[in-house]
Design a protein around this motif. Sequence first.
Motif, PDB file in Angstrom:
ATOM      1  N   LYS A  53      26.853  -1.214  35.489  1.00  9.10           N
ATOM      2  CA  LYS A  53      27.226   0.206  35.521  1.00  9.10           C
ATOM      3  C   LYS A  53      26.186   1.050  36.258  1.00  9.10           C
ATOM      4  O   LYS A  53      25.826   2.157  35.833  1.00  9.10           O
ATOM      5  CB  LYS A  53      27.438   0.732  34.099  1.00  9.10           C
ATOM      6  N   ILE A  54      25.704   0.492  37.378  1.00  5.85           N
ATOM      7  CA  ILE A  54      24.780   1.244  38.230  1.00  5.85           C
ATOM      8  C   ILE A  54      25.623   1.989  39.251  1.00  5.85           C
ATOM      9  O   ILE A  54      25.838   1.538  40.381  1.00  5.85           O
ATOM     10  CB  ILE A  54      23.769   0.294  38.905  1.00  5.85           C
ATOM     11  N   GLY A  55      26.174   3.130  38.810  1.00  8.12           N
ATOM     12  CA  GLY A  55      27.097   3.885  39.634  1.00  8.12           C
ATOM     13  C   GLY A  55      26.523   5.198  40.121  1.00  8.12           C
ATOM     14  O   GLY A  55      25.575   5.747  39.539  1.00  8.12           O
ATOM     15  N   GLN A  56      27.109   5.697  41.194  1.00  6.14           N
ATOM     16  CA  GLN A  56      26.638   6.926  41.835  1.00  6.14           C
ATOM     17  C   GLN A  56      27.010   8.153  41.019  1.00  6.14           C
ATOM     18  O   GLN A  56      28.134   8.278  40.533  1.00  6.14           O
ATOM     19  CB  GLN A  56      27.255   7.042  43.228  1.00  6.14           C
ATOM     20  N   MET A  75      22.366   1.672  44.867  1.00  6.41           N
ATOM     21  CA  MET A  75      21.201   0.810  45.001  1.00  6.41           C
ATOM     22  C   MET A  75      21.512  -0.403  45.871  1.00  6.41           C
ATOM     23  O   MET A  75      20.839  -1.430  45.814  1.00  6.41           O
ATOM     24  CB  MET A  75      20.642   0.369  43.639  1.00  6.41           C
ATOM     25  N   GLY A  76      22.548  -0.281  46.725  1.00  2.00           N
ATOM     26  CA  GLY A  76      22.887  -1.365  47.635  1.00  2.00           C
ATOM     27  C   GLY A  76      21.836  -1.599  48.701  1.00  2.00           C
ATOM     28  O   GLY A  76      21.848  -2.636  49.372  1.00  2.00           O
ATOM     29  N   PHE A 114      13.562   2.520  44.672  1.00  2.00           N
ATOM     30  CA  PHE A 114      14.109   1.760  43.545  1.00  2.00           C
ATOM     31  C   PHE A 114      13.807   2.453  42.224  1.00  2.00           C
ATOM     32  O   PHE A 114      14.690   2.604  41.363  1.00  2.00           O
ATOM     33  CB  PHE A 114      13.531   0.347  43.542  1.00  2.00           C
ATOM     34  N   VAL A 115      12.548   2.859  42.047  1.00  2.00           N
ATOM     35  CA  VAL A 115      12.171   3.544  40.806  1.00  2.00           C
ATOM     36  C   VAL A 115      12.947   4.848  40.662  1.00  2.00           C
ATOM     37  O   VAL A 115      13.431   5.192  39.561  1.00  2.00           O
ATOM     38  CB  VAL A 115      10.652   3.814  40.778  1.00  2.00           C
ATOM     39  N   LYS A 122      19.851   4.417  35.095  1.00  2.00           N
ATOM     40  CA  LYS A 122      19.732   3.676  33.838  1.00  2.00           C
ATOM     41  C   LYS A 122      18.999   4.448  32.763  1.00  2.00           C
ATOM     42  O   LYS A 122      19.255   4.257  31.574  1.00  2.00           O
ATOM     43  CB  LYS A 122      19.016   2.347  34.087  1.00  2.00           C
ATOM     44  N   GLN A 123      18.074   5.335  33.156  1.00  2.00           N
ATOM     45  CA  GLN A 123      17.337   6.095  32.168  1.00  2.00           C
ATOM     46  C   GLN A 123      17.887   7.509  31.991  1.00  2.00           C
ATOM     47  O   GLN A 123      17.278   8.337  31.318  1.00  2.00           O
ATOM     48  CB  GLN A 123      15.853   6.132  32.543  1.00  2.00           C
ATOM     49  N   LYS A 124      19.021   7.776  32.655  1.00  2.00           N
ATOM     50  CA  LYS A 124      19.734   9.056  32.492  1.00  2.00           C
ATOM     51  C   LYS A 124      18.862  10.258  32.830  1.00  2.00           C
ATOM     52  O   LYS A 124      18.939  11.310  32.202  1.00  2.00           O
ATOM     53  CB  LYS A 124      20.279   9.195  31.060  1.00  2.00           C
ATOM     54  N   GLN A 125      17.988  10.097  33.839  1.00  2.00           N
ATOM     55  CA  GLN A 125      17.196  11.215  34.330  1.00  2.00           C
ATOM     56  C   GLN A 125      17.798  11.651  35.652  1.00  2.00           C
ATOM     57  O   GLN A 125      17.664  10.964  36.662  1.00  2.00           O
ATOM     58  CB  GLN A 125      15.731  10.809  34.511  1.00  2.00           C
TER      59      GLN A 125
END
Length: 361
Positions: A53-56, A75-76, A114-115, A122-125
């Motif tokens: 679920k790494i979505g834009q 992140m492609g 990447f960070v 993933k960290q909802k920031q």
Amino acid sequence: MLLMLADFLQTNVHRGFSVFHYLTLRAILGTLTALMISLWVGPALIRHLTIMKIGQNVRNDGPQSHLSKAGTPTMGGSLILLAVGISTLLWSDLSSRHMWVALLVTLSFGWIGFVDDWRKIKQKQSKGLSAKEKYFWQTLFGFAAAIYLYLSASLPVETTLIVPFLKNVVIPLGIGYVLFTYLVIVGTSNAVNLTDGLDGLAIMPTVMVAGGLAVFAYVGGHVHFANYLGIPYVPGVGELVVFLGAIIGAGLGFLWFNTYPAQVFMGDVGALALGAALGVAAVMVRQELILLVMGGIFVMETVSVMLQVASFKLTGRRIFRMAPIHHHFELKGWPEPRVIVRFWIITVVLVLIGLASLKVR
């Protein structure tokens, strides 16, 4: 890596393996290797990003047509870095300092992206890395590369600014080379990142500019070609052709999945890395001003943001309907594919103008 194997086979098996010493052959093989890696790994990566679920995330204040893109895997750009890294290490001369500087700068800026992407998703920031954090790491890596290149320069031409189209105009930069190189690397990195807002908009100009820089790297690293064309000869810089070829192959492979409508987005991990790659390559082949010409789309996108911010802060009014400028044209009613292809066409013209500087002096 494979060059060392070819040396061994040439000595112990058959002298025909000497063919792998030809830079053009290794550049072609590097391009094809990166392309095949991208096409092979791409579908699995997209599935993995979807499962995780790494979505834009899509801005609500942007063009309404973009709302349907929410959730598209991002992140492609990690696919591009994987293909470029493997291909470059396979086909380059591992003793080349130019190759290592280009690759390490690319990967370090990719790490920053990447960070940033990871925190957003993933960290909802929503903002990822803060502006201060991002510029701190960009400054650290940018200055590290600039200082190394300055200290390792063996010829005056390596720290001299070459003015295109003017044969005898050169500007010795001295210690100012460090600041100038930093600005080129970091500025190009952020410019490509700003351009990455539509499907395929950033990657194809990156591929074309990389191709143009590869031509400069090849002739600039060949003493006879450089002397004939009147451009600076930088020993060893020709090895960047393999690195730039890998970017071309990886970029075309990524475009297979990123073309409209995109199956995956590049993310900051790709955009920041590719911009830094173009910037450091231009510095090493001594064609920073040509990069401004060939990468005119990146310049236009960056300037549009600067003008928009300055105008709003000074007058409270906006110059464009939305910045970067590709969104301005969308809000004027241009379909997304029209904006993308027209920006590609502009880049083709600008790259040709840049290449013309090889003879027009």
